[in-house]
Design a protein around this motif. Structure first.
Motif, short mmCIF file in Angstrom:
data_model
loop_
_atom_site.label_atom_id
_atom_site.label_comp_id
_atom_site.label_asym_id
_atom_site.label_seq_id
_atom_site.Cartn_x
_atom_site.Cartn_y
_atom_site.Cartn_z
N SER A 40 -93.79 51.86 -35.61
CA SER A 40 -94.36 50.96 -36.60
C SER A 40 -94.11 49.55 -36.07
N SER A 41 -94.29 48.54 -36.90
CA SER A 41 -93.96 47.19 -36.42
C SER A 41 -93.54 46.33 -37.60
N LEU A 42 -93.10 45.11 -37.28
CA LEU A 42 -92.67 44.18 -38.34
C LEU A 42 -93.67 43.04 -38.41
N GLY A 47 -91.89 41.73 -44.12
CA GLY A 47 -90.68 40.97 -44.47
C GLY A 47 -90.65 40.71 -45.97
N MET A 48 -91.81 40.35 -46.53
CA MET A 48 -91.88 40.07 -47.97
C MET A 48 -91.59 41.34 -48.77
N ASP A 312 -81.31 45.56 -41.84
CA ASP A 312 -80.32 44.49 -41.61
C ASP A 312 -80.98 43.12 -41.35
N SER A 313 -82.13 43.09 -40.66
CA SER A 313 -82.60 41.80 -40.09
C SER A 313 -84.02 41.39 -40.42
N SER A 314 -84.72 42.15 -41.27
CA SER A 314 -86.16 41.85 -41.47
C SER A 314 -86.40 40.47 -42.08
N SER A 315 -85.39 39.92 -42.79
CA SER A 315 -85.62 38.61 -43.44
C SER A 315 -85.85 37.51 -42.40
N LYS A 316 -85.47 37.77 -41.12
CA LYS A 316 -85.66 36.74 -40.08
C LYS A 316 -87.13 36.32 -39.98
N ILE A 317 -88.04 37.27 -40.20
CA ILE A 317 -89.46 36.92 -40.03
C ILE A 317 -89.90 35.95 -41.12
N GLU A 321 -87.92 33.03 -37.72
CA GLU A 321 -86.93 33.19 -36.64
C GLU A 321 -87.29 34.29 -35.65
N VAL A 322 -88.46 34.92 -35.83
CA VAL A 322 -88.87 35.97 -34.88
C VAL A 322 -89.95 35.39 -33.98
N SER A 323 -89.74 35.48 -32.66
CA SER A 323 -90.78 35.08 -31.72
C SER A 323 -91.38 36.34 -31.13
#
Ligand code: NAP
Length: 332
Positions: A40-42, A47-48, A312-317, A321-323
């Motif tokens: 899958s992907s992010l 993120g929302m 743990d980290s999806s809020s970064k998008i 903060e995700v490149s």
């Protein structure tokens, strides 16, 4: 296959939870094709949804994940048989239907596209919804030459250039031979954007300002992922008969502009919706992906996450903060 791993989000009164769970296969309720998900992907929308449902999820408990690629496990749809490689993006899967953050998914066959020869399912998710949207934008800009038979395209602008949509748009547009200028708020990402094919980089602050009705005409085409002042500025800087493909709202969902770019320069504002794109359009776009994207380069800006990493980290998008792109290996 009785049980499988999935991210399950739940909302009980004020309490929103997201957990990695083992669920029974009978949990999958909609659709006529069961897919063994590989990747899958992010995306921003994921993120929302992972944060609090994003006002997009109506029924809980719910499996998020707005895209996936995998292999058909069982099908009641005559167009698919066990073993077919398939891609899903959009159709509100992951919002109102269970999505791809799971080892199995069940969806309507008409939502699926067969993965074209020459494209792996991992590469398909390196693109994912964001990349598919970027390709829709790319073809919208190219329409100036192909459908409208206008002037050749030389200079194009991509806003939110280091994001998922932006980075794939930079790659595809430069592959078509256009001079791509990337707009970014990330001062340290010049090399990243050059690697993708950008020939020039503009700091976001230069565009995130009130626009005059018409400014110096610089762009034959624009891919805008941000909306707001940046889109208004891009419209007033677009050359006569240029095409602005608007797909996002990373800055603002509002657009305060004038009719001047449209009536003096014939600029076209082309809205992009990847969610309800027709099956024909999907098949065409996915069939072109391998021609427009150099996956050896794209994979350099792809991170592979597990389902637990997402929790743990999806809020970064959501914080920008995700490149590049995050591919989710649901079996990791
Ligand atoms: N229409 C559709 O069908 C469709 C499909 C997919 C996505 N989208 C939308 O397209 C947008 C981009 O999606 P994505 O998956 O590429 O998200 P993403 O990976 O988070 O990229 C968005 C980029 O926008 C820039 N940005 C972030 N905050 C900003 C701000 N306040 N002002 C200006 N720029 C900002 C950042 O790039 P820089 O740091 O490089 O500036 C960020 O990397 C989102 O709004 C998403 O909802 C729409």
């Amino acid at each position: 296959m009785d049980k499988f791993k999935a991210i399950v989000v739940n909302q009980v009164e004020e309490n929103f939870t997201r957990e990695l769970q083992e669920v029974d296969i009978s949990f999958l309720k909609d659709g006529d094709v069961t897919v063994k998900v590989e990747y899958s992907s992010l995306n921003y929308k994921d993120g929302m949804i992972l944060k609090n449902g994003g006002k997009l999820v109506k029924d809980y408990p719910h499996i998020p994940g707005i895209d996936f690629a995998g292999v058909v496990e069982a099908s009641e749809d005559p167009n698919f048989t066990k073993g077919d490689k398939v891609i899903l993006t959009g159709w509100r899967v992951g919002e109102i239907y269970y999505g791809g953050y799971a080892q199995y998914a069940k969806v309507k066959g008409k939502f699926l596209v067969k993965t074209p020869e020459g494209l792996s399912n991992k590469d398909a998710m390196a693109l994912g919804t964001a990349g598919f949207t970027a390709l829709l934008c790319t073809f919208a800009i190219q329409a100036r030459e192909t459908i409208l038979l206008g002037e050749p395209i030389q200079d194009v602008l991509v806003t939110g250039a280091t994001g998922g949509v932006g980075s794939v748009a930079v790659m595809a547009l430069s592959k078509l031979g256009y001079n791509v200028t990337g707009v970014t708020g990330k001062k340290d990402k010049e090399e990243f954007l050059q690697k993708l094919g950008a020939s020039k980089i503009i700091d976001r602050s230069e565009l995130d300002q009130p626009a005059k009705p018409l400014e110096a005409a610089l762009w034959d085409g624009v891919v805008d992922t941000t909306g707001g002042q940046i889109l208004a500025k891009a419209l007033s800087q677009t050359k006569p008969n240029g095409i602005v493909a608007a797909c996002g709202l990373a800055s603002n969902f509002k657009l305060d502009t004038t009719v001047m770019p449209f009536i003096i320069r014939g600029v076209k504002l082309w809205g992009i919706d990847s969610v309800m794109a027709s099956a024909k359009r999907r098949q065409f776009v996915w069939s072109q992906a391998a021609n427009l994207i150099d996956f050896s380069v794209l994979n350099e800006v792809v991170q592979v996450w597990s389902l637990q990493d997402l929790i743990d980290s999806s809020s970064k998008i959501l914080k920008g903060e995700v490149s590049g792109r995050v591919v989710v290996d649901v079996n990791q």
